[in-house]
Enzyme design. Structure first.
Site, mmCIF file in Angstrom:
data_model
loop_
_atom_site.group_PDB
_atom_site.id
_atom_site.type_symbol
_atom_site.label_atom_id
_atom_site.label_comp_id
_atom_site.label_asym_id
_atom_site.label_seq_id
_atom_site.Cartn_x
_atom_site.Cartn_y
_atom_site.Cartn_z
ATOM 1 C CE LYS A 35 -33.542 -3.667 8.875
ATOM 2 N NZ LYS A 35 -32.844 -3.010 7.748
ATOM 3 C CE1 TYR A 255 -57.153 -28.481 3.601
ATOM 4 C CE2 TYR A 255 -55.216 -27.657 4.766
ATOM 5 C CZ TYR A 255 -56.589 -27.831 4.685
ATOM 6 O OH TYR A 255 -57.393 -27.350 5.669
HETATM 7 C C1 LIG Z 1 -31.482 -3.490 7.747
HETATM 8 C C2 LIG Z 1 -30.327 -2.593 7.528
HETATM 9 C C3 LIG Z 1 -29.069 -2.897 8.064
HETATM 10 C C4 LIG Z 1 -28.758 -4.231 8.697
HETATM 11 O O1 LIG Z 1 -28.499 -5.160 7.675
HETATM 12 P P1 LIG Z 1 -28.085 -6.679 7.956
HETATM 13 O O2 LIG Z 1 -27.870 -7.228 6.602
HETATM 14 O O3 LIG Z 1 -29.241 -7.304 8.666
HETATM 15 O O4 LIG Z 1 -26.857 -6.651 8.790
HETATM 16 C C5 LIG Z 1 -28.058 -1.956 7.957
HETATM 17 N N1 LIG Z 1 -28.275 -0.776 7.319
HETATM 18 C C6 LIG Z 1 -29.457 -0.460 6.747
HETATM 19 C C7 LIG Z 1 -29.614 0.824 6.044
HETATM 20 C C8 LIG Z 1 -30.523 -1.368 6.821
HETATM 21 O O5 LIG Z 1 -31.692 -1.061 6.241
#
Ligand SMILES: *Cc1c(COP(=O)(O)O)cnc(C)c1O
Length: 364
Positions: A35, A255
């Protein structure tokens, strides 16, 4: 070339996937969570590399991500974590995406489409066991188990839940969620079961079930904060020095004049800033490496620039055109995150669009 260079090592991603898969109990499959553009590293490069390594199951968050991945990989299972909403359900079916059904309305919607089309549509069921975020609350899950006709027409491939505290192995939440998941799973025994994210894999075999869903560990983040990182580093971010200034003691930098030289100093200005995801909270807090010298960020991070105190670095080394490691072997993602007061996930997903991206390794 005045831009920063972001090198992404696909061999390291693949090595991390293999090493995670090797930790799972016999028979369990290792999926990959890609994702948010593979946590900012590029789904179009990362997912095919993992596919060639043997990964068959991918998780994305949204329909658009699923469609993008389907265009890249035709034969894999793609699960969409955020589920479906009304009018978009046919698009899921057309692209053979598997929605993660998070509430009774989603279940009803997807089942109705299955009946309408006269085919068993694949689905995953997400049970909430303690996050109150997405997923069927326990009472809804039990109601569904008592009335399985509501799943009529669906091919439930996966029953899953998500851990709130897997990165804290001592948290009682882990055992609580495991017990809750087992109890619900006994009443919804269809398809395969999945509970572990990256950190969940390290909680032990009883958390592995049939499928693990690692994300951050594939990309080099430490799934066991506080312990040595077992994952290979994937990201190397090199910023280019644009200018080096000699300043007198007492002269302010950046800044707000938040930093003043306490001695005659040399300050290197590097082309990367908060618009590139080099977070502003790294002002007077982050550091880079120039060769084997640690060089602190002095003054505020601005939109396109940061300033580093290079007084202790040999003059020939700290010169315009030279590279400094903003993320690298001596400045891992998690270290940058800690300095910024955040987590590696945020550092990676914020990595900027202006960096010149170079992919290394097989398939690059
Ligand atoms: C993002 C996500 C993962 C992956 O989690 P990590 O901590 O990056 O390994 C797994 N399951 C769900 C439901 C997620 O939203």
């Amino acid at each position: 070339m005045s831009v920063a260079l972001l090198t992404i090592d696909l061999d390291a991603v693949v090595a991390n996937w293999r090493s995670l898969a090797g930790r799972l109990r016999a028979g369990a499959e290792c999926a990959a969570v890609v994702k948010a553009d593979a946590y900012g590293l590029g789904m179009a490069q990362v997912a095919p590399a993992l596919r060639r390594a043997g990964c068959h199951t991918f998780f994305v968050a949204t329909l658009d991500e699923g469609l993008e991945l389907r265009a890249l990989l035709h034969e894999v299972d793609i699960l969409v974590l955020n589920g479906i909403s009304g009018s978009l359900a046919p698009e899921f079916a057309a692209a053979r995406l598997i929605p993660v059904l998070n509430d009774p309305d989603c279940v009803a919607l997807w089942a109705a489409l299955a009946r309408e089309r006269g085919e068993a549509l694949p689905a995953a069921l997400h049970l909430d066991t303690g996050m109150a975020r997405l997923g069927l609350p326990p009472a809804e899950a039990r109601r569904l188990a008592d009335d399985p006709g509501r799943l009529g027409g669906l091919d439930v491939r996966l029953v899953m839940s998500h851990l709130s505290s897997a990165d804290e192995p001592d948290s009682p939440e882990n055992a609580r969620q495991l017990a809750a998941f087992r109890a619900l799973r006994a009443r919804l025994p269809m398809g395969r079961a999945s509970l572990a994210n990256s950190s969940g894999i390290f909680l032990g075999a009883d958390h592995h079930f049939d499928l693990a869903r690692p994300g951050i560990a594939l990309y080099g983040g430490n799934p066991r904060p506080g312990e040595p990182n077992p994952m290979a580093q994937v990201v190397h971010l090199q910023g280019r020095i644009l200018q080096v200034r000699e300043i007198d003691s007492g002269v302010p930098v950046g800044y707000g004049a938040t930093w003043r030289a306490s001695r005659p100093s040399r300050v290197a200005t590097v082309a990367a800033g908060y618009a590139d995801g080099y977070l502003r909270s790294l002002s007077n807090a982050g550091f880079a490496f120039l060769g084997d010298r640690r060089v602190p960020v002095v003054g505020r991070v601005s939109m396109d620039l940061i300033t580093l105190d290079v007084t202790d670095v040999a003059e020939g080394q700290a010169r315009p055109g030279a590279f400094v490691d903003l993320i690298g072997p001596k400045v891992p993602v998690d270290t940058v995150a800690a300095a910024a007061g955040t987590i590696g996930y945020e550092i990676l997903t914020a990595l900027g669009r202006r960096y010149r991206r170079v992919y290394r390794g097989e398939g690059a």
